[in-house]
Structures are given as structure tokens and as C-alpha cells.
Design a protein around this motif. Structure first.
Motif, short mmCIF file in Angstrom:
data_model
loop_
_atom_site.label_atom_id
_atom_site.label_comp_id
_atom_site.label_asym_id
_atom_site.label_seq_id
_atom_site.Cartn_x
_atom_site.Cartn_y
_atom_site.Cartn_z
N CYS A 1 -2.13 2.46 -4.91
CA CYS A 1 -1.22 1.58 -4.16
C CYS A 1 -0.47 0.65 -5.12
O CYS A 1 -0.98 0.31 -6.19
N HIS B 1 0.82 -1.21 0.00
CA HIS B 1 0.00 0.00 0.00
C HIS B 1 0.86 1.27 0.00
O HIS B 1 0.38 2.37 0.32
N CYS C 1 -7.26 0.39 -5.48
CA CYS C 1 -6.64 -0.78 -4.85
C CYS C 1 -7.73 -1.64 -4.21
O CYS C 1 -8.77 -1.12 -3.80
N CYS D 1 -7.81 -2.48 -1.38
CA CYS D 1 -7.99 -1.94 -0.03
C CYS D 1 -8.95 -0.75 -0.04
O CYS D 1 -9.32 -0.25 1.02
ZN LIG Z 1 -4.08 -0.40 -1.08
#
Ligand SMILES: [Zn+2]
Length: 327
Positions: free
Chosen positions: A192, A175, A185, A187
Motif C-alpha cells: 500500500c 491503501h 502496511c 493495515c
Molecule cells: Zn494498507
């Protein structure tokens, strides 16, 4: 009764288990850290933590069988797990990539009961980094960055000879931002390294471009191999066959890795970088070299780059690192 008692006598052998999203890998190590037995099984997708805990014990029993011993004679067993680990309580919570594993589950207590030996648990990526530090790529260094290039991109850090975990969340190299306002991403954030280099993100990218009409054999290879995902083996096969889309996406991944790892090296100046994980190990040395080349333009001190090598312990590093928890 006498023979049974003899055969259950404790040995100096240690068990280690790597709990992954797709597979469970177990090893039995001797005192010199040699692998005497190993085994792998698919990670159960149903039955939650209880089913996974049972599969861990079964995989360990197979590895012990391979070593010619009863698992109950091991000095102990360690497990490398994803998720939030409470090593003192021996629990695992919020295990990503595993089904129905949200609340803290007493994994250590469950294994201790089923195997009959002391058990320990640690973070999977941290343990794999430590194994490479003690026995692999980093064994002659005091500082090491582990980069685990798989479904996501995980990282581990050894500084001044010690694992660095920050306040518990250090090492999330996946990340590192490699592009401002970049691709989304898994996430949820943007730009990232994992958004370009994680196998999950790479697959999503391939599907999108394929749906938009780009030609690729990636999904044909996947079906031929009876897979549901673009595994490391599928990517590797497509690259060998010169698949243009696969090459393009992997090139982008290598660039992202080069950017992110170089930034980490600029900050930390580690002696060595180990490239592990499913894709890292599968693609091997030529790709470690390419990552090193991709790092080069971004290194602030570019006349003494760190050593960049594929994980010396291959995909056994996680399980070996888990066994090292047993001291
Ligand atoms: Zn990420």
C-alpha cells in the motif's frame, strides 16, 4: 437575570472540532467562515471516550473564549472524528488512534448536553476535504482529491461537486497498491502507499534501518524536542539538516505518493489534488511540487495534469470542515 439571558442569546457563529489521535483542534467561525477563535489541546490518552468528550468541550470553550463569546451561544457545533461514524445516531465506534474506543459512543448527545447547543459528527477526512472544496484549494473546481499525509495517508473525494463516499468507505487512497508484494502496511496488507508514505510506517522503517547500523540524527532530534515519536516537525528538522536516512525515506514516500495519486487521477481525472495532513502541511509547497513531479511519469494523459497544492486551510481544515456541518 436579564443580562444573563441576553448574553446566552444564540448567534450565527458555529463551532468546529477536529478530533485527532494526538491533538484536538477547535475553531469558532463567523457567517463569512472567518476564524474568530481557535484552540488546541492534546487528546487524552486515558479515560476513554468520556474523557475525550470532556476535552472536546473544553477545547471548544477555549476557542469560544478567544472569539469573546460563551460556547452556549453558538448556533451549533460539529466534530470531525476518526472511526466508524453513524451521523444519524450521532455515535462513533472503532476510533483508530484513540484509546479504549471500540463500542459506539454517543458523542453528539454528550456534546449537546455539555455545550448546550445542537451537535453533529462526521468523518474527519471527509470534512477536511469538503472544507478545501468549499473554501480552499478546490473552491473553483467541481472535482477534488484530498490526500492527507500524516500518521497514515487518508483521502477524500469530491466528484461533480458532491462528496463521494461510495458505500461508506471510499477515499482510502493510502491503501492504493503502489508495489505488488511490496512492504507490509500497518493495515496488514502489502505494498500500500501508506506502507511507504505514512508517518507511522516511515518511523518503523527509520527504526529498523537505525537498529541495523544506519546513521541518522532523527532519534536525537526527537529526544531533544522531548517527543516520543518522529513527528512532522522532527522529519522537517532532519531534512533541513541534510540527514541522509531521513532524505532517503522521505524520497521514497514522495515516490509512493506520486505513484498512488497519479493512478487515482488516471481513474478519476479530477481537476485538483490537495495535499494536507501533518506532514503535508509541515513540508509545504516544495513537497507538493515534488509530489506533482513524481506523479508526472505515471499520468496517462500527461499534458494537462491536475493542480496539486498544499491545503489552503492548513491544519485548521478539519475543524473548519466540522463547523460547516452546522447549517
Ligand atoms: Zn494498507
Amino acid at each position: 437575570v436579564a443580562t444573563q439571558r441576553t448574553s446566552r442569546r444564540k448567534t450565527a457563529l458555529r463551532g468546529g472540532i477536529d478530533l485527532g489521535g494526538t491533538k484536538i483542534q477547535a475553531v469558532v467561525l463567523d457567517e463569512g467562515n472567518h476564524v474568530l477563535g481557535e484552540s488546541r489541546r492534546p487528546t487524552p490518552r486515558e479515560g476513554g471516550p468520556e474523557a475525550v468528550a470532556a476535552a472536546l468541550a473544553d477545547t471548544l470553550a477555549d476557542a469560544a473564549g478567544g472569539a469573546g463569546i460563551d460556547p452556549g451561544t453558538l448556533a451549533g457545533v460539529g466534530v470531525g472524528s476518526p472511526g466508524e461514524i453513524d451521523a444519524k445516531k450521532g455515535t462513533v465506534a472503532q476510533a483508530r488512534n484513540l484509546t479504549d474506543w471500540i463500542d459506539p459512543f454517543p458523542l453528539v448527545a454528550r456534546l449537546k448536553d455539555s455545550v448546550g447547543v445542537p451537535a453533529h459528527v462526521g468523518n474527519d477526512v471527509t470534512l477536511a476535504t469538503n472544507a478545501e472544496f468549499e473554501l480552499g484549494v478546490g473552491r473553483d473546481t467541481e472535482s477534488l482529491l484530498g490526500v492527507f499525509w500524516g500518521t497514515g495517508v487518508g483521502g477524500g473525494l469530491v466528484l461533480d461537486g458532491k462528496l463521494w463516499s461510495g458505500r461508506g468507505a471510499a477515499g482510502e487512497i493510502g491503501h492504493m497498491v503502489v508495489k505488488m508484494n511490496g512492504r507490509r502496511c500497518p493495515c496488514g496488507r502489502q505494498g500500500c502507499m501508506e506502507a511507504y508514505a505514512g508517518r507511522g510506517a516511515m518511523e518503523a522503517r527509520a527504526r529498523k534501518l537505525h537498529d541495523e547500523g544506519r546513521k541518522t540524527d532523527l532519534f536525537k532530534i526527537m529526544e531533544k524536542r522531548g517527543r516520543e515519536r518522529l513527528t512532522s516537525g522532527v522529519w522537517s528538522r532532519a531534512l533541513e539538516a541534510g540527514d541522509k536516512l531521513a532524505i532517503e525515506i522521505v524520497d521514497e514516500a514522495v515516490d509512493a505518493l506520486g505513484n498512488g495519486i497519479a493512478s487515482a487521477v488516471n481513474l478519476l481525472d479530477v481537476e485538483a489534488v490537495v495535499i494536507g495532513g501533518g506532514l503535508g502541511v509541515r513540508l509545504g509547497e516544495p513537497y507538493a511540487k515534488r509530489i506533482a513531479e513524481a506523479m508526472q511519469p505515471h499520468l496517462f494523459v500527461d499534458d494537462r495534469p491536475p493542480v496539486v497544492e498544499v491545503a489552503a486551510l492548513g491544519d485548521l481544515g478539519g475543524a473548519i470542515g466540522a463547523a460547516l456541518l452546522v447549517r
